[in-house]
Design a protein around this motif. Structure first.
Motif, mmCIF file in Angstrom:
data_model
loop_
_atom_site.group_PDB
_atom_site.id
_atom_site.type_symbol
_atom_site.label_atom_id
_atom_site.label_comp_id
_atom_site.label_asym_id
_atom_site.label_seq_id
_atom_site.Cartn_x
_atom_site.Cartn_y
_atom_site.Cartn_z
ATOM 1 N N PRO A 1 0.793 -1.238 0.000
ATOM 2 C CA PRO A 1 0.000 0.000 0.000
ATOM 3 C C PRO A 1 0.821 1.282 0.000
ATOM 4 C CG PRO A 1 0.155 -0.842 2.218
ATOM 5 C CD PRO A 1 0.955 -1.783 1.355
ATOM 6 N N ASP A 2 2.026 1.260 -0.551
ATOM 7 C CA ASP A 2 2.907 2.431 -0.483
ATOM 8 C C ASP A 2 2.262 3.695 -1.043
ATOM 9 O OD1 ASP A 2 4.687 0.606 0.503
ATOM 10 O OD2 ASP A 2 6.131 0.773 -1.115
ATOM 11 N N LYS A 3 1.499 3.554 -2.119
ATOM 12 C CA LYS A 3 0.938 4.748 -2.753
ATOM 13 C C LYS A 3 -0.104 5.429 -1.871
ATOM 14 C CE LYS A 3 1.804 3.227 -7.498
ATOM 15 N NZ LYS A 3 1.210 2.816 -8.798
ATOM 16 N N SER A 4 -0.684 4.699 -0.928
ATOM 17 C CA SER A 4 -1.673 5.311 -0.041
ATOM 18 C C SER A 4 -1.019 6.225 0.984
ATOM 19 C CB SER A 4 -2.481 4.231 0.680
ATOM 20 O OG SER A 4 -1.687 3.535 1.618
ATOM 21 N N THR A 5 0.307 6.143 1.123
ATOM 22 C CA THR A 5 1.025 6.993 2.075
ATOM 23 C C THR A 5 1.760 8.146 1.405
ATOM 24 O OG1 THR A 5 3.156 5.823 2.019
ATOM 25 C CG2 THR A 5 1.430 4.875 3.409
ATOM 26 N N ALA A 6 1.820 8.152 0.077
ATOM 27 C CA ALA A 6 2.704 9.069 -0.660
ATOM 28 C C ALA A 6 2.023 10.397 -0.942
ATOM 29 C CB ALA A 6 3.151 8.409 -1.963
ATOM 30 N N ILE A 7 1.865 11.226 0.093
ATOM 31 C CA ILE A 7 1.112 12.476 -0.058
ATOM 32 C C ILE A 7 1.984 13.656 -0.460
ATOM 33 C CG2 ILE A 7 -0.622 11.730 1.599
ATOM 34 C CD1 ILE A 7 0.683 13.729 3.588
ATOM 35 N N ASP A 8 3.265 13.421 -0.728
ATOM 36 C CA ASP A 8 4.173 14.527 -1.043
ATOM 37 C C ASP A 8 3.730 15.318 -2.265
ATOM 38 O OD1 ASP A 8 5.618 11.947 -0.063
ATOM 39 O OD2 ASP A 8 6.857 13.594 0.694
ATOM 40 N N ASN A 9 3.186 14.615 -3.251
ATOM 41 C CA ASN A 9 2.728 15.256 -4.483
ATOM 42 C C ASN A 9 1.204 15.141 -4.554
ATOM 43 O OD1 ASN A 9 1.887 15.684 -7.209
ATOM 44 N ND2 ASN A 9 3.989 15.356 -7.901
ATOM 45 N N PRO A 10 0.472 16.204 -4.182
ATOM 46 C CA PRO A 10 -0.986 16.109 -4.119
ATOM 47 C C PRO A 10 -1.638 15.716 -5.443
ATOM 48 C CG PRO A 10 -0.246 18.052 -2.951
ATOM 49 C CD PRO A 10 0.955 17.496 -3.660
ATOM 50 N N GLU A 11 -1.102 16.186 -6.565
ATOM 51 C CA GLU A 11 -1.713 15.850 -7.852
ATOM 52 C C GLU A 11 -1.657 14.343 -8.103
ATOM 53 O OE1 GLU A 11 -1.325 16.949 -12.629
ATOM 54 O OE2 GLU A 11 -0.009 17.908 -11.154
ATOM 55 N N THR A 12 -0.478 13.766 -7.916
ATOM 56 C CA THR A 12 -0.331 12.329 -8.112
ATOM 57 C C THR A 12 -1.131 11.551 -7.077
ATOM 58 O OG1 THR A 12 1.891 12.659 -9.011
ATOM 59 C CG2 THR A 12 1.353 10.453 -8.233
ATOM 60 N N TYR A 13 -1.102 12.019 -5.828
ATOM 61 C CA TYR A 13 -1.794 11.316 -4.752
ATOM 62 C C TYR A 13 -3.297 11.331 -4.966
ATOM 63 C CZ TYR A 13 -2.935 9.866 0.019
ATOM 64 O OH TYR A 13 -3.411 9.198 1.118
ATOM 65 N N ASN A 14 -3.848 12.459 -5.342
ATOM 66 C CA ASN A 14 -5.293 12.536 -5.549
ATOM 67 C C ASN A 14 -5.735 11.708 -6.750
ATOM 68 O OD1 ASN A 14 -6.135 14.154 -3.337
ATOM 69 N ND2 ASN A 14 -5.275 15.958 -4.335
ATOM 70 N N ALA A 15 -4.879 11.622 -7.761
ATOM 71 C CA ALA A 15 -5.199 10.754 -8.896
ATOM 72 C C ALA A 15 -5.240 9.288 -8.443
ATOM 73 C CB ALA A 15 -4.167 10.940 -10.003
ATOM 74 N N TYR A 16 -4.326 8.926 -7.553
ATOM 75 C CA TYR A 16 -4.342 7.558 -7.031
ATOM 76 C C TYR A 16 -5.603 7.311 -6.205
ATOM 77 C CZ TYR A 16 -3.339 3.460 -4.273
ATOM 78 O OH TYR A 16 -3.445 2.226 -3.669
ATOM 79 N N LEU A 17 -5.984 8.281 -5.389
ATOM 80 C CA LEU A 17 -7.189 8.110 -4.577
ATOM 81 C C LEU A 17 -8.431 7.928 -5.438
ATOM 82 C CD1 LEU A 17 -6.740 10.523 -1.533
ATOM 83 C CD2 LEU A 17 -6.146 8.098 -1.740
ATOM 84 N N SER A 18 -8.449 8.514 -6.602
ATOM 85 C CA SER A 18 -9.581 8.282 -7.515
ATOM 86 C C SER A 18 -9.651 6.818 -7.922
ATOM 87 C CB SER A 18 -9.444 9.169 -8.759
ATOM 88 O OG SER A 18 -9.550 10.538 -8.419
ATOM 89 N N ARG A 19 -8.512 6.221 -8.152
ATOM 90 C CA ARG A 19 -8.473 4.793 -8.477
ATOM 91 C C ARG A 19 -8.902 3.953 -7.274
ATOM 92 N NH1 ARG A 19 -2.772 3.277 -10.192
ATOM 93 N NH2 ARG A 19 -3.809 1.330 -10.786
ATOM 94 N N LEU A 20 -8.473 4.369 -6.071
ATOM 95 C CA LEU A 20 -8.856 3.644 -4.862
ATOM 96 C C LEU A 20 -10.356 3.770 -4.615
ATOM 97 C CD1 LEU A 20 -7.995 2.004 -2.396
ATOM 98 C CD2 LEU A 20 -7.463 4.165 -1.233
ATOM 99 N N GLU A 21 -10.926 4.932 -4.896
ATOM 100 C CA GLU A 21 -12.380 5.106 -4.773
ATOM 101 C C GLU A 21 -13.117 4.114 -5.668
ATOM 102 O OE1 GLU A 21 -13.323 9.741 -3.675
ATOM 103 O OE2 GLU A 21 -12.769 9.303 -5.746
#
Length: 467
Positions: free
Chosen positions: A184-204
């Protein structure tokens, strides 16, 4: 003078040869951590050529080729498959005393039955012979795994993965267990909000949870954790610079998450507090589910910014980091232990200065509930070579219980990497055999020693993971 890579390769004593050939050599392989693509196993299509199976995605070889002055077009560029292989054959003689030299010839010998040493003069004949074999049923992915006596593998899978190929493999009746591992590394990687929020869309989409708050994030991750468990997963893995165990309050973490969700870049301190919170919650999930958790500590990644922009991650530009480990690790495991939420755990270090540090600090949290609950992991990445393996085994022997060690893994993307288990087993048997012959271990207890070798090579992992 001994012959290179004969039947007794790396086995320097009679006892070592006895231990290996009678007790280690033929045991099945449990490769509990690898990066194989389950789609390739599910589809079981033939590999196009030797370059595809041997050089594709192999950043160990890519680093060596770059160091040998090979232009990038022959490594990750558009040159033909044979031109790339030819450059690898040109590089290999320069890798003597690098583990690549041993691994390459073990793979040629054990998988393709070729005993020649690879060099430019025979590159074409070896390439043609291996490529021809790869077109036959005996050299498809599943056949290679079975021929190498692989019993089970744990892949590396993101929480958003569908696991459809794991399901297809299982339903096909393939005799080798191919089990997912939660990464689950990408769920912790908040350094880059654009990349992180794009990942959260996939998790949603994967979890069917709208993620607006930190609590929503935990719900989405828990749903995916439950799904992975239903699909046979009982193992997690984290790739971290070090452990994150900074003090935080729930309100702080919720605010940090809300601001990142709105597109604001967190400060380093905020990012560390968030990672501390999410890593703790993920560890609790693992414990509640009865999983084993793994932590790979100490890599500094994507250091060549120019090449990262060109090629992306995992292309050979990572290295050993020098982060502080002991204090945050003790805080992290200490909190989980206090709360009765510490799962069986394996920790791997990349910096060799941390060998003894990890063994002694991990052993703070053995509690008598499980033999070998806290595991000092196998020599990893830059350390999975002869000296690195010996140093890992010596540190564990001196400060812990070698006899409870769950043994080796490939950590590889290649179907040709299974001889790394043989490499490890030979090194282990040579070390123990040498101790017996020097009188450091009692020859009268050889039955116990035989069983210890078998346990480290196979049975400990089988029991520890329940596979």
């Amino acid at each position: 003078m001994k012959t290179f890579m004969d039947a007794d390769f790396l086995l320097q004593t009679g006892t070592a040869r006895e231990l290996y050939h009678k007790h280690a050599e033929k045991l099945p392989i449990i490769d509990y951590h690898c990066h194989l693509d389950p789609k390739v196993i599910a589809q079981d299509n033939p590999f196009a050529d030797l370059t595809e199976i041997w050089l594709g995605g192999d950043h160990y070889k890519w680093r060596a080729m770059r160091a040998n002055g090979i232009p990038e077009e022959y490594i990750t560029g558009n040159r033909t498959a044979y031109e790339k292989f030819e450059k690898w054959a040109e590089t290999l003689p320069h890798t003597m005393r690098n583990p690549l030299y041993h691994w390459t010839h073990l793979e040629l010998s054990r998988i393709f039955g070729i005993s020649e040493t690879l060099k430019p003069a025979n590159a074409r004949s070896i390439y043609d012979e291996c490529t021809a074999k790869l077109q036959t049923p005996e050299f498809r992915p599943r056949a290679i795994m079975k021929r190498m006596r692989v019993e089970a593998v744990g892949t590396t899978d993101d929480p958003v993965d569908s696991l459809e190929y794991h399901r297809a493999i299982r339903e096909s009746g393939f005799s080798v267990k191919v089990l997912p591992a939660w990464r689950p590394d990408k769920s912790t990687a908040i350094d880059n909000p654009e990349t992180y929020n794009a990942y959260l869309s996939r998790l949603e989409a994967a979890s069917n949870v709208s993620i607006n708050t930190f609590d929503d994030l935990l719900e989405a991750l828990q749903r995916r954790h439950d799904f992975f468990a239903q699909e046979g997963c009982n193992l997690s893995d984290h790739g971290l610079s070090t452990f994150y165990a900074e003090p935080y309050t729930e309100s702080e973490v919720r605010d940090i998450f809300r601001r990142v969700r709105a597109g604001r870049t967190p400060t380093d301190e905020e990012a560390d507090r968030f990672r501390s919170a999410i890593l703790y919650e993920l560890a609790v999930m693992d414990c509640n589910a009865g999983w084993v958790q793994q932590f790979h500590i100490g890599a500094i990644r994507n250091n060549n910014r120019r090449m990262f922009r060109t090629l992306g991650p995992d292309t050979g530009f990572d290295a050993i980091d020098d982060c502080t480990v002991a204090a945050p690790m003790n805080r992290f495991f200490g909190r989980l232990d206090d709360e009765g939420k510490l799962a069986k755990t394996i920790v791997y270090n990349l910096n060799p200065r941390d060998n003894e540090l990890l063994v002694t600090n991990l052993y703070n949290f053995n509690d008598g509930s499980v033999p070998g609950k806290m595991q000092y992991g196998a020599a990893w990445w830059f350390l999975d070579q002869l000296t690195g393996m010996e140093n890992q085994l010596n540190a564990l022997s001196a400060l812990g219980l070698l006899s409870r060690f769950v043994g080796m893994l490939t950590d590889s993307r290649s179907f040709l990497s299974y001889p790394r288990h043989e490499y490890f087993r030979r090194i282990l048997c040579n070390m123990i055999g040498d101790d017996v012959e020097k009188g450091l271990l009692p020859a009268t207890e050889i039955t116990v020693i035989n069983q210890m070798i078998e346990n480290i090579c196979y049975y400990n992992a089988k029991r520890y993971f329940g596979w």
